[in-house]
Design a protein around this motif. Sequence first.
Motif, PDB file in Angstrom:
ATOM      1  N   GLN A  94       0.811  -1.203   0.000  1.00  0.00           N
ATOM      2  CA  GLN A  94       0.000   0.000   0.000  1.00  0.00           C
ATOM      3  C   GLN A  94       0.848   1.258   0.000  1.00  0.00           C
ATOM      4  O   GLN A  94       0.423   2.314  -0.460  1.00  0.00           O
ATOM      5  N   SER A  95       2.058   1.165   0.537  1.00  0.00           N
ATOM      6  CA  SER A  95       2.904   2.351   0.585  1.00  0.00           C
ATOM      7  C   SER A  95       3.508   2.679  -0.777  1.00  0.00           C
ATOM      8  O   SER A  95       3.964   3.800  -0.997  1.00  0.00           O
ATOM      9  N   ARG A 121       8.026  12.882 -10.126  1.00  0.00           N
ATOM     10  CA  ARG A 121       8.484  13.274  -8.794  1.00  0.00           C
ATOM     11  C   ARG A 121       8.586  12.066  -7.863  1.00  0.00           C
ATOM     12  O   ARG A 121       9.476  12.003  -7.013  1.00  0.00           O
ATOM     13  N   TYR A 122       7.694  11.082  -8.035  1.00  0.00           N
ATOM     14  CA  TYR A 122       7.675   9.915  -7.154  1.00  0.00           C
ATOM     15  C   TYR A 122       7.750   8.635  -7.998  1.00  0.00           C
ATOM     16  O   TYR A 122       6.763   7.909  -8.146  1.00  0.00           O
ATOM     17  N   PRO A 123       8.905   8.347  -8.570  1.00  0.00           N
ATOM     18  CA  PRO A 123       9.020   7.197  -9.485  1.00  0.00           C
ATOM     19  C   PRO A 123       8.825   5.848  -8.806  1.00  0.00           C
ATOM     20  O   PRO A 123       8.575   4.850  -9.499  1.00  0.00           O
ATOM     21  N   ARG A 284      -1.947   6.189   4.401  1.00  0.00           N
ATOM     22  CA  ARG A 284      -1.036   5.495   3.503  1.00  0.00           C
ATOM     23  C   ARG A 284      -0.080   6.509   2.870  1.00  0.00           C
ATOM     24  O   ARG A 284      -0.522   7.553   2.360  1.00  0.00           O
ATOM     25  N   PRO A 285       1.218   6.229   2.890  1.00  0.00           N
ATOM     26  CA  PRO A 285       2.192   7.204   2.370  1.00  0.00           C
ATOM     27  C   PRO A 285       1.909   7.638   0.935  1.00  0.00           C
ATOM     28  O   PRO A 285       1.985   8.833   0.630  1.00  0.00           O
ATOM     29  N   SER A 286       1.570   6.696   0.059  1.00  0.00           N
ATOM     30  CA  SER A 286       1.344   7.066  -1.344  1.00  0.00           C
ATOM     31  C   SER A 286       0.122   7.965  -1.483  1.00  0.00           C
ATOM     32  O   SER A 286       0.108   8.894  -2.299  1.00  0.00           O
ATOM     33  N   ARG A 291      -2.260  13.361  -2.475  1.00  0.00           N
ATOM     34  CA  ARG A 291      -3.147  14.436  -2.054  1.00  0.00           C
ATOM     35  C   ARG A 291      -2.387  15.762  -1.971  1.00  0.00           C
ATOM     36  O   ARG A 291      -2.850  16.785  -2.474  1.00  0.00           O
ATOM     37  N   SER A 292      -1.221  15.729  -1.324  1.00  0.00           N
ATOM     38  CA  SER A 292      -0.430  16.941  -1.170  1.00  0.00           C
ATOM     39  C   SER A 292      -0.010  17.499  -2.525  1.00  0.00           C
ATOM     40  O   SER A 292      -0.107  18.705  -2.785  1.00  0.00           O
TER      41      SER A 292
END
Length: 301
Positions: A94-95, A121-123, A284-286, A291-292
């Motif tokens: 989930q992360s 940004r988040y590969p 959940r981190p992802s 969201r941010s």
Amino acid sequence: MRDLQHIKSIQAFEAAARHLSFPAAAKELFVTPAAVGQQVRLLESVLGFKLFQRQQHGSHRLSLTPEAERALPEIQLGFRALAAGMAQLRAAAQSTHLTISASQVVTSKWLLPILEAFADRYPDIDIRLEVTDKLVDLAVGQADVAIRCGGGNWPGLTAEHLFDESMIVVCAPSLSVDIKEPADLLQFTLLHDSNAYSGPVFPDWEAWFGAQGLKLDPNHKGFKINAPLALIDATIMGQGIALVRHQLVKADLAAGRLHRVCSDIQHPVSWGYYLVWSSAADNRPSTKLFRSWLLETVRAK
């Protein structure tokens, strides 16, 4: 580890031992009582001794043999350890996974053009798109987050406002030269959005003309399209004039594929677009990163 080749038999034994009943164990495991009995007999054959004593009377027809009773706590401890390990694996998955739900038109016309920036940004985040016009059940994990249009109230879910919406009139550039005022639109074929969407009702041509003090003849030439994305494509091809959601055609307007007519007329609606998620996905981190990033992106425009 060799004993784990008999994991199904061990699981059947543990459930039957806990319930002291093959039918109750079968109900828990979603199999038949006969299947539970078969797995228990297989395990007894491997071990070389009986695990249960069959009683003729009493509330429980099964009782554990002394050997089974001594081993049961360790077996149950092992299953708890397996469950804890699986929970850790799910948390890890989930992360790094992110499932986003959005309608076809929102995905194509708004989300996809900006989503590449998030992926860059988040590969390490595995992005999955659930493209559907139906509202997925976020509470049971059909998606981590969703982009919806409406009033912002979905019971049991958290909703963060992204932006408002208004309806505008657009056409292919080749048609726009003959349109100076709202009445001129009556010379053209009108494209109608007949999408049976489960969210807010979109204003139609009759309402738009009524707001301008004009009446649309029910027999006016036009045709209905039940998919907003196809409606926009038909408009780009010059097949008629369309009343569309402004947020969804901004890229087409900027690229010159569409031209806005009667641009001094604003037709606002009482709903907007929201990012929605359930409490299960809240930490959940992802999900938090998306969201941010999305709120930052929207507010920067």
